[in-house]
Motif scaffolding. Sequence first.
Motif, PDB file in Angstrom:
ATOM      1  N   GLU A 154       0.585   3.858   1.800  1.00  0.00           N
ATOM      2  CA  GLU A 154       0.842   4.384   3.169  1.00  0.00           C
ATOM      3  C   GLU A 154       2.158   3.725   3.840  1.00  0.00           C
ATOM      4  OE1 GLU A 154      -1.933   3.160   2.079  1.00  0.00           O
ATOM      5  OE2 GLU A 154      -3.625   3.962   3.059  1.00  0.00           O
ATOM      6  N   ARG A 155       2.119   2.453   3.546  1.00  0.00           N
ATOM      7  CA  ARG A 155       3.177   1.490   3.968  1.00  0.00           C
ATOM      8  C   ARG A 155       4.658   2.015   3.267  1.00  0.00           C
ATOM      9  NH1 ARG A 155       1.828  -4.055   3.898  1.00  0.00           N
ATOM     10  NH2 ARG A 155      -0.005  -3.517   3.064  1.00  0.00           N
ATOM     11  N   CYS A 172      -2.110  -1.239   7.221  1.00  0.00           N
ATOM     12  CA  CYS A 172      -1.786   0.006   7.101  1.00  0.00           C
ATOM     13  C   CYS A 172      -2.010   0.631   8.436  1.00  0.00           C
ATOM     14  CB  CYS A 172      -2.186   0.926   6.068  1.00  0.00           C
ATOM     15  SG  CYS A 172      -1.447   0.476   4.510  1.00  0.00           S
ATOM     16  N   CYS A 228       0.661  -1.204   0.100  1.00  0.00           N
ATOM     17  CA  CYS A 228       0.034   0.135  -0.069  1.00  0.00           C
ATOM     18  C   CYS A 228       0.877   1.245   0.298  1.00  0.00           C
ATOM     19  CB  CYS A 228      -0.904   0.115   1.355  1.00  0.00           C
ATOM     20  SG  CYS A 228      -2.040  -1.375   1.360  1.00  0.00           S
ATOM     21  N   CYS A 247      -6.137   0.692   5.010  1.00  0.00           N
ATOM     22  CA  CYS A 247      -6.613  -0.803   5.224  1.00  0.00           C
ATOM     23  C   CYS A 247      -6.108  -1.088   6.693  1.00  0.00           C
ATOM     24  CB  CYS A 247      -6.136  -1.772   4.114  1.00  0.00           C
ATOM     25  SG  CYS A 247      -4.178  -2.164   4.346  1.00  0.00           S
TER      26      CYS A 247
HETATM   27 ZN   LIG Z   1      -3.108  -0.658   3.313  1.00  0.00          ZN
END
Ligand SMILES: [Zn+2]
Length: 142
Positions: free
Chosen positions: A58-59, A93, A56, A90
């Motif tokens: 964010e990560r 995250c 993702c 999610c």
């Molecule tokens: Zn995520």
Amino acid sequence: MEASEIQSLIAKSREALTFAYCPYSKFKVGAALLTKEGKVFTGCNVENVSYPLCICAERTAIVKAVSEGYREFKAMAIATELPDTFASPCGACRQVLLEFGSNYDIFLTKPDMTYVKMTPAELLPLGFTPNLLLEPPNQDSS
Ligand SMILES: [Zn+2]
């Protein structure tokens, strides 16, 4: 944070979204992470034909920051192309956001630059935190 600072962070998350590699879902996500020192790390989602390997936005942003020596965060803005829904991280995250603090600003945004402000603790109530371990780690441990 001042309004202009928030809008700037959101704009950076929207720019990061344009780099999303998402040939399978076609769901573009961008994130912009502001460190305590004022440095911004951006991230986008990076998919893989082996679907569980998708990462993702964010990560991606958090891993970029931590791998360059930054662990204290002031805020993150998250962007998608959904016109009517605030971008929401999610579960995985949310856990990773919580790893680096329970109380910094997470801006869930829409393409029109409007946002909802939350914290990692609000996004993941009753989250799994280091103090729950039988032997909490040292603060400076790697
Ligand atoms: Zn995520």
